[in-house]
Design a protein around this motif. Sequence first.
Motif, PDB file in Angstrom:
ATOM      1  N   THR A  19      -1.898   2.709   6.185  1.00 47.25           N
ATOM      2  CA  THR A  19      -2.805   1.915   6.736  1.00 47.25           C
ATOM      3  C   THR A  19      -2.716   2.086   8.505  1.00 47.25           C
ATOM      4  O   THR A  19      -1.490   1.188   8.602  1.00 47.25           O
TER       5      THR A  19
ATOM      6  N   ARG B 226      -7.404  -4.988  -1.734  1.00 46.86           N
ATOM      7  CA  ARG B 226      -6.335  -4.889  -2.829  1.00 46.86           C
ATOM      8  C   ARG B 226      -6.922  -5.400  -3.941  1.00 46.86           C
ATOM      9  O   ARG B 226      -6.774  -5.098  -5.185  1.00 46.86           O
TER      10      ARG B 226
ATOM     11  N   TYR C 273       1.156   2.736  -3.686  1.00 43.39           N
ATOM     12  CA  TYR C 273       0.020   3.778  -3.714  1.00 43.39           C
ATOM     13  C   TYR C 273      -0.075   4.991  -2.805  1.00 43.39           C
ATOM     14  O   TYR C 273      -0.738   5.843  -2.974  1.00 43.39           O
TER      15      TYR C 273
ATOM     16  N   TYR D 189       0.660  -1.277   0.014  1.00 43.12           N
ATOM     17  CA  TYR D 189      -0.004   0.052   0.021  1.00 43.12           C
ATOM     18  C   TYR D 189       0.886   1.274   0.091  1.00 43.12           C
ATOM     19  O   TYR D 189       0.696   2.069  -0.783  1.00 43.12           O
TER      20      TYR D 189
END
Length: 448
Positions: free
Chosen positions: A60, A91, A56, A52
Amino acid sequence: MKNIFNTGVFTLFILMTMASCKKEEKLNANLNIIDKNIIDKTDVDIWLDNNYLKPYNIETKFRFDRFELDNGKNITPPNELQVIPMMETVRDVWIKPFEKIGGADFIKRISPKQFVLAGSAAYNQDGSITLGTAEGGRKIVLYVVNTFDKTNLASVKQAIQVIQHEYTHILNQTVDYQTDFQSISKGGYMGNWLLGTLAEARALGFITQYARAAPEEDYAEMSSNMLMMGRVAYNAAVSTAPADAQVKLKKKEQYVVDYFKSSFNIDFYALQTEVQNALYKISAPVLAKLIGPGVGYTTMYSNPAKDVNQSAEFSGLWNAASANMVAAGFNLQDITLTFKAAGAMTLNYSFTRGNTVFFADADYTIKIDAAGVATLALVATQPTTTTYGNMAFVNPQMVGVNNYFKNNKFKLDWINTIIPGNIGGLGSLGAFYKSTDTKSYFYGTMGQ
């Protein structure tokens, strides 16, 4: 006054002496670890970074932080063992479909920059529960992480639908949705949406009860439900609504489809298919449970002369019937099974003479057991309209095919193991396999 002054001078001298002494002492403390909340990274942190944060730029947060949640509610911290299963599913079912249809950089360009995970739901005073929230297009809070089960389709759908809903808000904050959307159901919105039932909502042209909360929630509910239900289930749900409500729901659907295309160059139906394909990896759709109006498919169509993968037995029967029809002066065209009501099916043939098209119908009952095996029985008393009279006329030519359906039980299933393709969608191929011989089957295109 003099004594007071002298005392002050003496006190000042002591303070200066103490200060000078402290400067000479070595402080035995490591200030680097005070109030910095430094935590050694675990395997969970590393996985989240790799899946993540790095690809991107999405953080989290799973360690409990009361400042990230509603202070007025009792919320359970998330179980760390649940974090990776939850975020793997996010995902695979949310990110990957958008990447495939919207482009590899789509989520990188438009996405929340933070997920916050909570173990339980947030319970509201009106009796509802909050399963997810989005804040300013930057953060999505996901609740009920502790009861999430990545192998359970209902659990996965609940979690991902929350994200699809909140992500629609984020997209709408990036590019506003059509302003006249709210006029479709003007007058149907209500502040306390819990007071209405789902049936009432559908009758008014809303896909869910919550869609009645406000136009922006209506839009997000349309988008998220269409993606998570899939086209077949969505169409089936719409078909049970009153005619005027169906018009509203179809109009809202078109608004969403047009918005995704014009604003982000995304084919919404292609995205919908990819989301469904991801869900099918968790639990494949069962054809036998998707037969009938208000449930799923209402038609199964085939042109056996062109559908060259029909089984040898059925092809032989069809070819013989076709030759018989030619001898009688007609050209046999195709076959359609229509599932027009629960437990009811109509078998239809079309055939031609010159430029004239004829149809022949026969009604059957269809009973599908828990194992997905269907038993067909010709209804004793048939209607007397023209198409049913035509079936009586062509029955001598079609007797082999008719008996194939009347005299056998069939296992209903997809045919993708023989003809590769998607399952569960409009246009997917389904088959009637003889229960006594799975090498003998009739297949066709599933429709609504």
